[in-house]
Scaffold this active site. Sequence first.
Site, PDB file in Angstrom:
ATOM      1  N   LYS A   1      34.797  31.673  29.273  1.00  0.00           N
ATOM      2  CA  LYS A   1      33.745  32.083  28.502  1.00  0.00           C
ATOM      3  C   LYS A   1      33.888  33.055  27.515  1.00  0.00           C
ATOM      4  O   LYS A   1      33.117  33.409  26.793  1.00  0.00           O
ATOM      5  CB  LYS A   1      32.603  32.556  29.578  1.00  0.00           C
ATOM      6  CG  LYS A   1      32.182  31.584  30.770  1.00  0.00           C
ATOM      7  CD  LYS A   1      31.348  32.285  31.859  1.00  0.00           C
ATOM      8  CE  LYS A   1      30.687  31.108  32.821  1.00  0.00           C
ATOM      9  NZ  LYS A   1      32.252  30.293  33.406  1.00  0.00           N
TER      10      LYS A   1
ATOM     11  N   ASN B   1      36.321  27.931  35.914  1.00  0.00           N
ATOM     12  CA  ASN B   1      35.359  28.240  37.177  1.00  0.00           C
ATOM     13  C   ASN B   1      36.372  27.758  38.487  1.00  0.00           C
ATOM     14  O   ASN B   1      37.484  26.911  38.113  1.00  0.00           O
ATOM     15  CB  ASN B   1      34.420  27.342  37.386  1.00  0.00           C
ATOM     16  CG  ASN B   1      33.167  27.682  36.266  1.00  0.00           C
ATOM     17  OD1 ASN B   1      32.469  28.266  36.669  1.00  0.00           O
ATOM     18  ND2 ASN B   1      33.255  26.836  35.173  1.00  0.00           N
ATOM     19  N   VAL B   2      36.368  28.764  39.340  1.00  0.00           N
ATOM     20  CA  VAL B   2      37.010  28.402  40.501  1.00  0.00           C
ATOM     21  C   VAL B   2      36.302  27.798  41.684  1.00  0.00           C
ATOM     22  O   VAL B   2      34.994  28.315  41.939  1.00  0.00           O
ATOM     23  CB  VAL B   2      38.018  29.721  41.059  1.00  0.00           C
ATOM     24  CG1 VAL B   2      39.135  30.048  40.249  1.00  0.00           C
ATOM     25  CG2 VAL B   2      36.916  30.830  41.285  1.00  0.00           C
TER      26      VAL B   2
ATOM     27  N   GLY C   1      38.238  42.937  46.764  1.00  0.00           N
ATOM     28  CA  GLY C   1      37.258  42.165  47.713  1.00  0.00           C
ATOM     29  C   GLY C   1      36.825  40.864  47.186  1.00  0.00           C
ATOM     30  O   GLY C   1      36.123  40.292  48.099  1.00  0.00           O
ATOM     31  N   GLY C   2      37.112  40.576  45.967  1.00  0.00           N
ATOM     32  CA  GLY C   2      36.431  39.380  45.244  1.00  0.00           C
ATOM     33  C   GLY C   2      37.314  38.031  45.657  1.00  0.00           C
ATOM     34  O   GLY C   2      38.152  38.395  46.219  1.00  0.00           O
TER      35      GLY C   2
ATOM     36  N   GLU D   1      32.957  48.613  49.702  1.00  0.00           N
ATOM     37  CA  GLU D   1      33.782  48.701  51.148  1.00  0.00           C
ATOM     38  C   GLU D   1      33.732  47.554  52.143  1.00  0.00           C
ATOM     39  O   GLU D   1      34.693  47.352  52.813  1.00  0.00           O
ATOM     40  CB  GLU D   1      33.169  50.053  51.554  1.00  0.00           C
ATOM     41  CG  GLU D   1      31.752  50.074  52.182  1.00  0.00           C
ATOM     42  CD  GLU D   1      31.523  51.075  53.173  1.00  0.00           C
ATOM     43  OE1 GLU D   1      32.371  51.626  53.778  1.00  0.00           O
ATOM     44  OE2 GLU D   1      30.208  51.744  52.973  1.00  0.00           O
TER      45      GLU D   1
ATOM     46  N   ARG E   1      19.869  28.549  31.729  1.00  0.00           N
ATOM     47  CA  ARG E   1      19.746  30.092  31.604  1.00  0.00           C
ATOM     48  C   ARG E   1      20.301  30.749  30.553  1.00  0.00           C
ATOM     49  O   ARG E   1      21.205  30.657  29.702  1.00  0.00           O
ATOM     50  CB  ARG E   1      20.368  30.395  33.062  1.00  0.00           C
ATOM     51  CG  ARG E   1      19.836  29.586  34.368  1.00  0.00           C
ATOM     52  CD  ARG E   1      20.327  30.200  35.527  1.00  0.00           C
ATOM     53  NE  ARG E   1      21.689  29.697  35.583  1.00  0.00           N
ATOM     54  CZ  ARG E   1      22.570  30.171  36.509  1.00  0.00           C
ATOM     55  NH1 ARG E   1      22.079  30.613  37.696  1.00  0.00           N
ATOM     56  NH2 ARG E   1      23.880  29.699  36.597  1.00  0.00           N
TER      57      ARG E   1
ATOM     58  N   ALA F   1      41.639  42.114  38.314  1.00  0.00           N
ATOM     59  CA  ALA F   1      40.624  40.991  38.437  1.00  0.00           C
ATOM     60  C   ALA F   1      39.293  41.841  38.632  1.00  0.00           C
ATOM     61  O   ALA F   1      38.091  40.877  38.763  1.00  0.00           O
ATOM     62  CB  ALA F   1      41.043  40.393  39.866  1.00  0.00           C
TER      63      ALA F   1
ATOM     64  N   SER G   1      41.057  36.951  32.750  1.00  0.00           N
ATOM     65  CA  SER G   1      40.064  36.506  31.692  1.00  0.00           C
ATOM     66  C   SER G   1      39.204  35.256  32.086  1.00  0.00           C
ATOM     67  O   SER G   1      39.633  34.531  33.203  1.00  0.00           O
ATOM     68  CB  SER G   1      40.616  36.561  30.204  1.00  0.00           C
ATOM     69  OG  SER G   1      39.642  36.568  29.446  1.00  0.00           O
TER      70      SER G   1
END
Length: 653
Positions: A432, A469-470, A313-314, A339, A562, A386, A429
């Site tokens: 990072k 990063n995507v 779902g990501g 869900e 951060r 993933a 992976s």
Amino acid sequence: MSTISTNLDLGSDVRALKFHLLSKRAQYSLDFFALASAFIVAYLLRFDFSLPRKEVILAATQLPLVLSIQLAVLYFCGIYKFIWRYVGLSEAKKITNAALLAAIPLIALRLGLPDSLHEFRIPLSVIMIDTFLAFGGILTLRVVRREVHERSHRKATQGLAMRRKPVLLIGAGRAGVVTATEIRSRGDVDLEIKGFIDDDPAKRHSVLQGIRVLGTTEDLPRLVKELNIDHVIISIAQASRADFRRILDLCHSIRVNVRVIPCLYEILQGKVKVSRIRDVEIEDLLGRDPVILDEKSMEEFLAGKAVMVTGAGGSIGSELARQVACFNPSNLLLVERAECSLFTVDRELRGRFPDIPIHALVGDITDRARMRSIFAAHQPEVVLHAAAHKHVPMMESNTVEAVKNNVLGTERLGKLAGEFGVEAFILISTDKAVRPTSVMGATKRIAELVVQDLDGRYDTRYVAVRFGNVIGSAGSVIPIFREQIMNGGPVTVTHPDMVRYFMTISEASRLVLQAGTIGNGGEIFILDMGEPVRILDLAKQTIQLSGLRPHEDIDIVFTGVRPGEKLFEELQTTGEELAKTVHPKIFIGKIAGYSPEMIQQAVERLTDLARKGWSQELRREMHELLPESRLEATSGGLEALEELSVGMSATLN
């Protein structure tokens, strides 16, 4: 009321069917007339329009045979499947092929029939002339039909023509020509093409589709003013990041809007619709050259196999599922604990790939019993892992959950893959994981070590794929910038020297699958991420693309680095070497592994500490396992991070 509506719908369908049948009959009738006329004219030309009576009888005898062969060839070549108003070069080629196929049996009859059947032996000159005239006539009918349709359509929208916006197309290659053709053929598009712009000096003053190449991008300021251009459209099939930025900066300087056709590679396949022309987005500026894949090896890797995608779902997981579905797996297993996200991707894929069995499986990868039941029921042959906690600052205050999901979940899932004889297990992976300064990065590095250890214990091929990063993923910087701009600002940037590597989600996913075909087991693949991008520049460009001015219309505020963040990411540590693979954008990191005993003992200790919920002890344990990590720096201060930034900052400036 519903009965009346149903009757109206049926009446509309019947009228549409009648119109379709009438159109088909007219088409057959016109073709019959064209073919018959061509044969008669061929005979007249053969005998200089002085046709002896004997030849008239022969022509009348031969005509039914010729028409039968030619009409049959037209049908079997699919000519009657064409939509007349869209006939073009590809249709013309098929009609030419049909002409040659129709001529072959006629020539064979002429040369092969005995004298006793001389009445069916058509003169070769007649065959040649007839073939040229007949199929030339067939093509002409369709070209005329298209022209009539386009003229009537333009006439119907002539009121709109008075309001058309003058535009220039940047790029006079094949993509630009196709774009221009579609714009001009559609009467409902409020654009008037004034000319092409192309930096190839050889194309200057040339004419394509009746449209002149007016100059190069250096001439753009003058042309925009002289022709009162409303906006320019980038129609370059493979526009690089540098080209986009150069064109955008130039257009901003002369205050003219820029638009682009998305997915420009589709132009070459005839899939682009002019209605999809849109404003330039930040993704275009970060775009890279199209990824060329070894489709054959990927098909062998995925076709006909049960493929499991965790975290489906990501952002990455869902795109991996889309890419896998293109290679016709026997089953596609979507494993996801959220869900709502699972429902969304499952619904999308079922609509796009109705012939592929898709299984939406709600489950947590740390739930050993649930994962075992999925493996037992569906017997996956390829696992794309993933699922992970990826948000760096959030994981700093949720160390236990990061370890449980990213390390222990990977270890349990990997073991099940080995026990059930999975062919390949691919861990997603991150950059990072290199000299990690965060809990998230440390857990992903340990997950890599776990995968390498499992590769030595099972027959399954275990590999990890590391990238940065995507663009546009959930929680990433670009969607956050857009939301802040929509709310009136300010746009927040952590540090003026913060830089990141970027690639598109689709590019990353395709390279992950390609890496899966290359790996023998135990490798950590590193994707070519291109050049790093300064986040401050990204913020300014996002503001500009929104039609606003940085620091004037929208403020940019620096909030400080951060917890867990680096000023710049690395794809390999000092001392690591990269080995080339058969793919130019995929490398193998020659990274020293740990002993199996060391990894297994570390996993046992992490399991025990995570069960007890001891966050600080987990941090300490990970730091001891990964001496190159800087976990202590993230909890005790940012001095080490600031020190690391000096070299990169000087390079970028």
